[in-house]
Design a protein around this motif. Sequence first.
Motif, short mmCIF file in Angstrom:
data_model
loop_
_atom_site.label_atom_id
_atom_site.label_comp_id
_atom_site.label_asym_id
_atom_site.label_seq_id
_atom_site.Cartn_x
_atom_site.Cartn_y
_atom_site.Cartn_z
N THR A 153 1.08 -1.18 0.07
CA THR A 153 -0.08 -0.18 0.04
C THR A 153 0.81 1.28 -0.06
OG1 THR A 153 -0.17 0.12 2.44
CG2 THR A 153 -1.82 -1.26 1.50
N PRO A 154 0.32 2.38 -0.31
CA PRO A 154 1.11 3.49 -0.40
C PRO A 154 1.66 3.85 1.04
CG PRO A 154 -0.87 3.95 -1.35
CD PRO A 154 -1.03 2.58 -1.15
N GLN A 155 2.95 4.19 1.20
CA GLN A 155 3.62 4.75 2.46
C GLN A 155 3.19 5.87 2.97
OE1 GLN A 155 7.70 3.99 2.69
NE2 GLN A 155 7.91 3.22 4.65
N PRO A 156 2.56 5.99 4.38
CA PRO A 156 1.98 7.17 4.75
C PRO A 156 3.33 7.91 5.37
CG PRO A 156 1.57 5.37 6.44
CD PRO A 156 2.05 4.70 5.06
N GLN A 157 3.17 9.16 5.46
CA GLN A 157 4.01 10.10 5.99
C GLN A 157 3.63 10.47 7.58
OE1 GLN A 157 6.85 10.19 3.61
NE2 GLN A 157 7.03 12.41 4.43
N ASP A 158 4.58 10.70 8.30
CA ASP A 158 4.27 11.15 9.47
C ASP A 158 4.45 12.78 9.39
OD1 ASP A 158 4.60 12.39 12.18
OD2 ASP A 158 6.24 11.18 12.80
N PRO A 159 3.19 13.15 9.54
CA PRO A 159 3.05 14.80 9.26
C PRO A 159 3.70 15.69 10.38
CG PRO A 159 0.95 13.99 10.24
CD PRO A 159 1.77 12.80 9.90
N ARG A 164 6.84 14.50 12.04
CA ARG A 164 8.22 14.47 12.11
C ARG A 164 8.71 14.71 10.28
NH1 ARG A 164 6.14 12.18 15.82
NH2 ARG A 164 6.90 12.47 17.99
N ARG A 165 7.79 14.40 9.43
CA ARG A 165 7.84 14.73 8.00
C ARG A 165 9.00 13.43 7.57
NH1 ARG A 165 6.43 19.90 6.45
NH2 ARG A 165 5.92 21.07 8.49
N LYS A 166 8.64 12.35 7.93
CA LYS A 166 9.29 11.16 7.51
C LYS A 166 8.33 10.12 7.30
CE LYS A 166 13.06 11.77 10.56
NZ LYS A 166 13.93 11.14 12.00
N PRO A 167 8.60 9.18 6.58
CA PRO A 167 7.80 8.03 6.08
C PRO A 167 7.65 6.90 7.21
CG PRO A 167 9.95 7.76 4.81
CD PRO A 167 9.91 9.09 5.74
N VAL A 168 6.48 6.41 7.25
CA VAL A 168 6.08 5.51 8.41
C VAL A 168 6.28 4.23 7.74
CG1 VAL A 168 4.04 4.43 9.66
CG2 VAL A 168 4.25 7.15 9.31
N LYS A 169 7.23 3.28 8.63
CA LYS A 169 7.46 1.91 8.41
C LYS A 169 6.93 0.86 9.35
CE LYS A 169 11.45 3.60 6.14
NZ LYS A 169 13.09 3.76 6.21
N ARG A 170 6.46 1.28 10.05
CA ARG A 170 6.02 0.42 11.30
C ARG A 170 4.65 -0.70 10.91
NH1 ARG A 170 4.21 4.82 13.63
NH2 ARG A 170 6.19 5.17 14.78
N SER A 171 4.63 -1.70 11.51
CA SER A 171 3.36 -2.56 11.10
C SER A 171 2.30 -2.22 12.18
CB SER A 171 3.57 -3.98 11.13
OG SER A 171 4.01 -4.36 12.48
N GLN A 172 1.20 -2.73 11.97
CA GLN A 172 0.22 -2.31 13.13
C GLN A 172 0.54 -3.09 14.33
OE1 GLN A 172 -3.88 -3.41 12.11
NE2 GLN A 172 -4.33 -4.00 14.12
N GLU A 173 1.07 -4.26 14.45
CA GLU A 173 1.63 -5.05 15.48
C GLU A 173 2.66 -4.31 16.29
OE1 GLU A 173 1.28 -6.48 12.25
OE2 GLU A 173 -0.52 -7.58 12.80
N GLN A 174 3.48 -3.73 15.37
CA GLN A 174 4.62 -2.82 16.10
C GLN A 174 4.03 -1.63 16.71
OE1 GLN A 174 6.87 -2.27 12.32
NE2 GLN A 174 8.57 -3.64 13.14
N CYS A 233 0.16 12.67 15.10
CA CYS A 233 -1.10 13.26 14.65
C CYS A 233 -0.82 14.94 14.88
CB CYS A 233 -2.32 13.01 15.74
SG CYS A 233 -3.80 14.14 15.33
N PRO A 234 -1.16 15.81 13.93
CA PRO A 234 -0.72 17.14 14.03
C PRO A 234 -1.07 17.65 15.46
CG PRO A 234 -1.63 16.48 12.04
CD PRO A 234 -1.77 15.39 12.76
N SER A 235 -2.41 17.20 16.08
CA SER A 235 -2.79 17.62 17.23
C SER A 235 -1.68 17.51 18.33
CB SER A 235 -3.94 17.12 17.69
OG SER A 235 -3.76 15.70 17.80
N SER A 236 -0.75 16.88 18.27
CA SER A 236 0.42 16.55 19.31
C SER A 236 1.13 17.97 19.14
CB SER A 236 1.13 15.40 18.87
OG SER A 236 1.91 15.67 18.00
N LEU A 237 1.06 18.85 18.31
CA LEU A 237 2.08 19.81 18.15
C LEU A 237 1.42 21.12 18.89
CD1 LEU A 237 2.92 20.04 14.41
CD2 LEU A 237 4.19 19.11 16.45
N GLN A 238 0.03 20.81 19.60
CA GLN A 238 -0.46 22.04 20.38
C GLN A 238 0.33 21.97 21.85
OE1 GLN A 238 -4.90 22.26 20.04
NE2 GLN A 238 -4.86 20.17 19.13
#
Length: 166
Positions: A45-51, A53-63, A97-102
């Motif tokens: 599936t397309p690799q999501p970005q961590d909005p 830290r602006r890095k690609p997300v590589k972890r599985s659901q289990e991780q 989540c961007p809300s963590s920056l509040q």
Amino acid sequence: ASASAPPAKRPKTAPSAPAFGCSALEVPGRVRVRQILLRTWREGTPQPQDPVRRKPVKRSQEQAELQLLQVLADLGSLSGLSLAKGFSAACKASSECPSSLQGGELSGDLGFLDKEKGVDTKRANGQMVKSAVPAAVLKAAFTLEVGELGDLVVSELGVHLLLRSA
């Protein structure tokens, strides 16, 4: 000072806000929650970005679940103000989540969720902003009591840990 002089400070007329960063007034059909979100990726599936830290997300659901179970274990013995502060620290350290920056006690705040509409409404730069909340998160949010830390919730975005604040 004369006996008829007004007091130097205005007396409190309402109870102080609870330790969860917002008013604890119950609003029928609405709850306010904070979250820690760890995004997940499935191969193929397309690799999501961590909005955040602006890095690609590589972890599985289990991780992601293992990581959030550790956060849940660390927060499990806390309550009240200690829980709110611990949740804020954990949110800033790990949430994607961007809300963590509040700032402060609003870290991870999703705002008020409406049971009927399934969206929250927030003010950002003077404008109303609406963001979609996954159905699994919305359902879990309405099962929590004020001040209660929820179980892990899995959605299409990743794995969530919720704290109901109002």
